[in-house]
Design a protein around this motif. Structure first.
Motif, PDB file in Angstrom:
ATOM      1  N   PRO A 178      -6.481  15.015 -13.276  1.00  0.00           N
ATOM      2  CA  PRO A 178      -7.623  15.714 -14.050  1.00  0.00           C
ATOM      3  C   PRO A 178      -8.545  14.768 -14.667  1.00  0.00           C
ATOM      4  CG  PRO A 178      -5.291  16.641 -14.359  1.00  0.00           C
ATOM      5  CD  PRO A 178      -5.156  15.532 -13.410  1.00  0.00           C
ATOM      6  N   LEU A 179      -7.925  13.462 -15.064  1.00  0.00           N
ATOM      7  CA  LEU A 179      -8.968  12.639 -15.682  1.00  0.00           C
ATOM      8  C   LEU A 179      -9.872  11.790 -14.721  1.00  0.00           C
ATOM      9  CD1 LEU A 179      -6.286  10.500 -18.003  1.00  0.00           C
ATOM     10  CD2 LEU A 179      -8.150  12.467 -18.437  1.00  0.00           C
ATOM     11  N   ASN A 180      -9.322  11.392 -13.650  1.00  0.00           N
ATOM     12  CA  ASN A 180     -10.229  10.877 -12.215  1.00  0.00           C
ATOM     13  C   ASN A 180      -9.452  11.359 -11.047  1.00  0.00           C
ATOM     14  OD1 ASN A 180     -11.351   9.553 -10.253  1.00  0.00           O
ATOM     15  ND2 ASN A 180     -12.365   8.316 -11.813  1.00  0.00           N
ATOM     16  N   PRO A 181      -9.921  12.146 -10.052  1.00  0.00           N
ATOM     17  CA  PRO A 181      -8.887  12.560  -8.920  1.00  0.00           C
ATOM     18  C   PRO A 181      -8.789  11.349  -7.790  1.00  0.00           C
ATOM     19  CG  PRO A 181     -10.999  13.510  -8.765  1.00  0.00           C
ATOM     20  CD  PRO A 181     -10.899  12.819 -10.004  1.00  0.00           C
ATOM     21  N   ASN A 182      -9.538  10.218  -8.104  1.00  0.00           N
ATOM     22  CA  ASN A 182      -9.814   9.231  -6.966  1.00  0.00           C
ATOM     23  C   ASN A 182      -8.648   8.352  -7.268  1.00  0.00           C
ATOM     24  OD1 ASN A 182     -10.146   7.224  -5.358  1.00  0.00           O
ATOM     25  ND2 ASN A 182     -12.369   7.170  -5.706  1.00  0.00           N
ATOM     26  N   TYR A 207      -9.503   4.526  -8.321  1.00  0.00           N
ATOM     27  CA  TYR A 207      -9.640   4.333  -9.688  1.00  0.00           C
ATOM     28  C   TYR A 207      -8.499   3.755 -10.504  1.00  0.00           C
ATOM     29  CZ  TYR A 207     -11.779   4.584 -14.421  1.00  0.00           C
ATOM     30  OH  TYR A 207     -12.008   4.063 -15.733  1.00  0.00           O
ATOM     31  N   TRP A 208      -7.422   4.411 -10.315  1.00  0.00           N
ATOM     32  CA  TRP A 208      -6.088   4.157 -11.018  1.00  0.00           C
ATOM     33  C   TRP A 208      -5.647   2.680 -10.202  1.00  0.00           C
ATOM     34  CZ3 TRP A 208      -6.782   6.129 -15.399  1.00  0.00           C
ATOM     35  CH2 TRP A 208      -7.440   7.465 -15.475  1.00  0.00           C
ATOM     36  N   ASN A 209      -5.790   2.730  -9.022  1.00  0.00           N
ATOM     37  CA  ASN A 209      -5.408   1.277  -8.614  1.00  0.00           C
ATOM     38  C   ASN A 209      -5.867  -0.065  -9.094  1.00  0.00           C
ATOM     39  OD1 ASN A 209      -3.639   2.826  -6.863  1.00  0.00           O
ATOM     40  ND2 ASN A 209      -5.032   2.856  -5.075  1.00  0.00           N
ATOM     41  N   ASP A 210      -7.428   0.458  -9.503  1.00  0.00           N
ATOM     42  CA  ASP A 210      -7.911  -0.846  -9.926  1.00  0.00           C
ATOM     43  C   ASP A 210      -7.624  -1.030 -11.470  1.00  0.00           C
ATOM     44  OD1 ASP A 210      -9.741  -1.411  -7.689  1.00  0.00           O
ATOM     45  OD2 ASP A 210     -11.437  -0.102  -8.416  1.00  0.00           O
ATOM     46  N   GLU A 211      -7.352   0.271 -12.097  1.00  0.00           N
ATOM     47  CA  GLU A 211      -6.931  -0.069 -13.375  1.00  0.00           C
ATOM     48  C   GLU A 211      -5.377  -0.906 -13.521  1.00  0.00           C
ATOM     49  OE1 GLU A 211      -6.975   0.900 -17.707  1.00  0.00           O
ATOM     50  OE2 GLU A 211      -8.641   1.213 -15.956  1.00  0.00           O
ATOM     51  N   SER A 264       0.787  -1.105   0.001  1.00  0.00           N
ATOM     52  CA  SER A 264      -0.115   0.072   0.098  1.00  0.00           C
ATOM     53  C   SER A 264       0.830   1.405  -0.113  1.00  0.00           C
ATOM     54  CB  SER A 264      -0.818   0.107   1.122  1.00  0.00           C
ATOM     55  OG  SER A 264      -1.615   1.030   1.090  1.00  0.00           O
ATOM     56  N   ASN A 265       2.004   1.318   0.678  1.00  0.00           N
ATOM     57  CA  ASN A 265       2.816   2.289   0.814  1.00  0.00           C
ATOM     58  C   ASN A 265       3.424   2.552  -0.384  1.00  0.00           C
ATOM     59  OD1 ASN A 265       2.313   2.894   3.530  1.00  0.00           O
ATOM     60  ND2 ASN A 265       4.165   1.811   4.303  1.00  0.00           N
ATOM     61  N   ALA A 266       3.814   1.481  -1.266  1.00  0.00           N
ATOM     62  CA  ALA A 266       4.296   1.670  -2.630  1.00  0.00           C
ATOM     63  C   ALA A 266       3.408   2.066  -3.587  1.00  0.00           C
ATOM     64  CB  ALA A 266       4.890   0.403  -3.141  1.00  0.00           C
ATOM     65  N   ARG A 267       2.157   1.766  -3.437  1.00  0.00           N
ATOM     66  CA  ARG A 267       1.193   2.410  -4.352  1.00  0.00           C
ATOM     67  C   ARG A 267       0.965   3.793  -4.219  1.00  0.00           C
ATOM     68  NH1 ARG A 267      -2.710  -1.043  -2.789  1.00  0.00           N
ATOM     69  NH2 ARG A 267      -1.990  -2.645  -4.329  1.00  0.00           N
ATOM     70  N   SER A 268       0.856   4.060  -2.708  1.00  0.00           N
ATOM     71  CA  SER A 268       0.660   5.753  -2.572  1.00  0.00           C
ATOM     72  C   SER A 268       2.000   6.434  -2.880  1.00  0.00           C
ATOM     73  CB  SER A 268       0.685   5.587  -1.004  1.00  0.00           C
ATOM     74  OG  SER A 268      -0.567   4.896  -0.671  1.00  0.00           O
ATOM     75  N   SER A 269       2.859   5.948  -2.793  1.00  0.00           N
ATOM     76  CA  SER A 269       4.124   6.598  -3.257  1.00  0.00           C
ATOM     77  C   SER A 269       4.068   6.943  -4.720  1.00  0.00           C
ATOM     78  CB  SER A 269       5.509   6.131  -2.706  1.00  0.00           C
ATOM     79  OG  SER A 269       6.677   6.647  -3.261  1.00  0.00           O
ATOM     80  N   ALA A 270       3.920   5.813  -5.509  1.00  0.00           N
ATOM     81  CA  ALA A 270       3.872   5.869  -7.020  1.00  0.00           C
ATOM     82  C   ALA A 270       2.722   7.039  -7.305  1.00  0.00           C
ATOM     83  CB  ALA A 270       3.327   4.593  -7.508  1.00  0.00           C
ATOM     84  N   TRP A 271       1.425   6.896  -6.501  1.00  0.00           N
ATOM     85  CA  TRP A 271       0.463   7.921  -6.889  1.00  0.00           C
ATOM     86  C   TRP A 271       0.920   9.206  -6.672  1.00  0.00           C
ATOM     87  CZ3 TRP A 271      -3.473   9.097  -9.546  1.00  0.00           C
ATOM     88  CH2 TRP A 271      -4.670  10.119  -8.965  1.00  0.00           C
ATOM     89  N   VAL A 272       1.657   9.528  -5.539  1.00  0.00           N
ATOM     90  CA  VAL A 272       2.086  10.944  -5.402  1.00  0.00           C
ATOM     91  C   VAL A 272       2.973  11.384  -6.710  1.00  0.00           C
ATOM     92  CG1 VAL A 272       3.926  12.284  -4.144  1.00  0.00           C
ATOM     93  CG2 VAL A 272       1.926  10.813  -2.782  1.00  0.00           C
ATOM     94  N   GLU A 273       3.627  10.480  -7.226  1.00  0.00           N
ATOM     95  CA  GLU A 273       4.629  11.154  -8.140  1.00  0.00           C
ATOM     96  C   GLU A 273       3.652  11.107  -9.653  1.00  0.00           C
ATOM     97  OE1 GLU A 273       8.197   8.630  -8.939  1.00  0.00           O
ATOM     98  OE2 GLU A 273       8.252   8.109  -6.920  1.00  0.00           O
ATOM     99  N   HIS A 274       2.497  10.732  -9.675  1.00  0.00           N
ATOM    100  CA  HIS A 274       1.990  10.738 -10.978  1.00  0.00           C
ATOM    101  C   HIS A 274       0.323  11.367 -10.859  1.00  0.00           C
ATOM    102  CE1 HIS A 274       4.534   8.254 -13.310  1.00  0.00           C
ATOM    103  NE2 HIS A 274       4.901   7.738 -12.290  1.00  0.00           N
TER     104      HIS A 274
END
Length: 645
Positions: free
Chosen positions: A324-328, A331-335, A308-318
């Motif tokens: 702008p496409l979807n702020p949640n 959604y992108w974790n599911d993608e 979960s920390n790795a996922r959150s850290s990656a999200w911060v970078e992107h």
């Protein structure tokens, strides 16, 4: 009829007299067993004893609240196939409630050893008992038939059992001083009967002829059962598992994506087929894969917090490019989890071309490139720490199965709620089942998909042409509950899991009239009092009801209300299907595959919804968990100025 200890001893003495006169050749240890069986007829059971020794078949048939038992009294196991064919043939065509019929595979096969030694392990299709353990055959926890159903089955069975004689003993007359004591016991039994008539438990013995045909049909390859909620897909799958277990020798696997569901089905199967429960493995997909990899000594590092920390850290970078496409971020974790890794995609070229069924946003190639960069960053962070996520576990297990298949393959693999499994998971299960007749059964309904994404069976290389079954009659929900659930906009145009037209819930036929539904909408301030008022006015026992929510903050809020009011509850996260008298509570993801007499659904209204179709499917699943009674509560969203109007 409930007997006192004194009355039971009188009945046993009478049974011994009857058997001594009618069957003088019985050895004492055999007579002890038949006395115990015959004594149960004074409590409403029906017993048919074989009098023609030249015929092949069970020594006795016993019909009671827990079903039909074909009983063999012997020190050694009989020719099982001959006994099975005879018993199933005699029971075929016996009519049950409505259009249902007694399924021949519902007959329990019991081997009772006259000797005093401990019984062997269950022998094939036979449950093994001794005179000392015979009382297990009469366990009240296994009761699921009413008095009328027992009588109806026995009356029809009696006309089919050539060479058998029905034997009964009457209950003793009541002494005047006993009447008051016995009245209380009989009131309890009447209450049990009424409860059973309202809980649809007779599915253990009765199936609709179409369901029965699916449960016993031979398929020369993978098969699929689909149909809307409440049509008995899992019931048919469990009956089919028992049918296949009796005709094979290897282990069997029942698996699903939902981790809380296998314990429920394990206990259900134990009640359905206690003699076979040791051969059937019930485990969710990821637990099976982890255990398999451990046995193969494949290194796995699944640390949920670090992932979960790795996922959150990656999200911060992107975040700046994707928000702008979807702020949640979910959604992108599911993608990543349900589309990229869930489909086993390894290159951007594959991702650029793939269809994304079930996803709200339509992404053009440049937007997919942004998603792929997010995915690569996430993968790099996992690799830095030597971590694996759940999707990696499936990939590793699939690769290991392809490298070296199981040394002892499963005789059959049943996959429930298949619509929620990823495409990579489906490929793993297909490889696990292998090729051959009746090896893989897929059970599901696209309209009940509560996780993001989607696929077709053909995407996994699974061909089911000519081996697909669609169930259409809803046996679970009362008419008013079903009508309420049919009102949700939940992907009403569904396929049969492989592209052909399927049957949506709104098109299902209802088999059970009646039921009650009630809706409530109010503020957070009003919610606690309303929930408690509804719980305290439940028309069913507390243990037969559940609170189902759609958000984790709603789960937390409801638990706070229950705890403060000192109402005992049991989290669906750890629910195993065994009755405990406590109110059940959990998210809709944990409520999948289970059902209750009454459901209280609690939805915290949100100002924005990422996926209205997914929300509709989740609402449909929650509503159809209710058999008889449904309360639907909506807590209005708060705004900066108070409650939203």
């Amino acid at each position: 009829m409930v007997l006192t200890n004194q009355a039971r001893r009188q009945v046993e003495r009478k049974a011994d007299e009857v058997l001594t006169a009618a069957m003088p050749g019985l050895r004492p240890e055999e007579r002890q067993i038949f006395v115990a069986l015959l004594a149960k007829t004074a409590e409403g059971w029906r017993l048919f004893v074989r009098r023609d020794s030249a015929r092949t078949g069970a020594d006795a048939f016993l019909v009671g609240r827990n079903g039909v038992s074909a009983i063999v009294v012997s020190e050694t196991a009989p020719a099982g196939e001959a006994v099975m064919r005879h018993a199933e043939g005699r029971c075929a065509g016996i009519r049950g409630p409505g259009a249902q019929a007694l399924t021949p595979s519902a007959v329990h096969f019991v081997l009772v050893k006259p000797g005093g030694s401990a019984p062997d392990r269950n022998n094939g299709a036979f449950r093994c008992l001794t005179a000392a353990t015979l009382q297990k055959l009469f366990q009240r926890e296994l009761d699921h038939l009413t008095k009328r159903q027992v009588e109806a089955i026995a009356d029809q069975l009696g006309t089919r059992l050539n060479g058998y004689e029905e034997m009964r003993v009457a209950p003793p007359e009541r002494a005047a001083e006993q009447v008051g004591l016995l009245d209380a016991a009989e009131l309890e039994e009447d209450h049990l009967t009424n409860a059973q008539e309202g809980t649809f438990e007779s599915w253990r013995t009765f199936l609709h002829p179409h369901q029965q045909a699916v449960a016993t049909r031979n398929y020369n390859g993978p098969a699929r059962i689909s149909g809307p909620a409440g049509t008995g897909k899992t019931v048919v799958a469990l009956h089919r598992l028992r049918y296949l277990a009796r005709r094979s020798t290897g282990p069997l696997l029942f698996t699903t994506f939902v981790r809380s569901l296998p314990p429920v089905h394990r206990n259900t199967f134990r009640r359905l087929a206690p003699e076979l429960s040791e051969r059937a493995e019930f485990v969710h997909q990821h637990a099976w894969a982890r255990d398999f990899l451990a046995k193969r000594k494949v290194a796995v590092n699944l640390d949920s917090r670090s992932v979960s920390n790795a996922r959150s850290s990656a999200w911060v970078e992107h975040r700046d490019s994707l928000a702008p496409l979807n702020p949640n971020p979910h959604y992108w974790n599911d993608e990543i989890g349900r589309v990229i890794k869930g489909r086993g995609l390894t290159t951007f070229a594959e991702y650029a071309k793939v269809d994304r069924p079930g996803r709200v946003l339509r992404l053009h190639p440049s937007q997919k490139q942004l998603v792929w960069q997010f995915f690569e960053t996430y993968q790099h962070k996992l690799a830095e720490k030597g971590l694996h996520d759940h999707a990696d576990i499936i990939d590793l297990a699939l690769a290991e199965l392809r490298r070296e298949p199981l040394a002892k393959p499963y005789a059959a693999v049943v996959v429930d709620e298949v619509q929620d499994i990823t495409l990579a998971g489906l490929r793993m299960l297909n490889a696990l089942a292998g090729e051959g007749q009746n090896r893989l059964l897929l059970v599901g309904d696209g309209q009940q998909q509560v996780y993001a994404g989607g696929w077709r069976l053909s995407d996994a290389g699974i061909a089911i042409q000519g081996r697909g079954e669609v169930l259409k009659v809803n046996y679970r929900n009362r008419d008013k509950v079903l009508s309420f659930a049919q009102g949700f906009d939940a992907k009403n145009h569904v396929d049969d899991l492989d592209g052909a037209a399927g049957v949506a819930l709104r098109d299902a036929e209802c088999a059970n009239p009646g039921g009650t539904t009630r809706s409530w909408t109010g503020s957070e301030k009003e919610f606690a009092d309303e929930l408690l008022k509804v719980i305290r006015a439940l028309p069913v026992p507390l243990g037969d009801a559940a609170v189902i929510v759609f958000q984790h903050n709603a789960l937390k809020r409801c638990k706070e209300v229950l705890h403060k009011a000192k109402i005992p509850y049991h989290d669906l996260e750890s629910y195993d299907g065994e009755p405990n008298g406590k109110l059940k509570i959990g998210t809709v993801l944990r409520a999948k595959g289970v059902e209750f007499q009454a459901v209280l659904a609690v939805h915290l209204e949100q100002s924005t919804v990422d996926d209205e179709e997914l929300q509709g499917r989740q609402h449909l699943v929650a509503a159809t968990r209710a058999r008889d009674h449904l309360w639907w509560g909506v807590v209005r969203a708060q705004t900066s100025g108070g409650v939203r109007p």
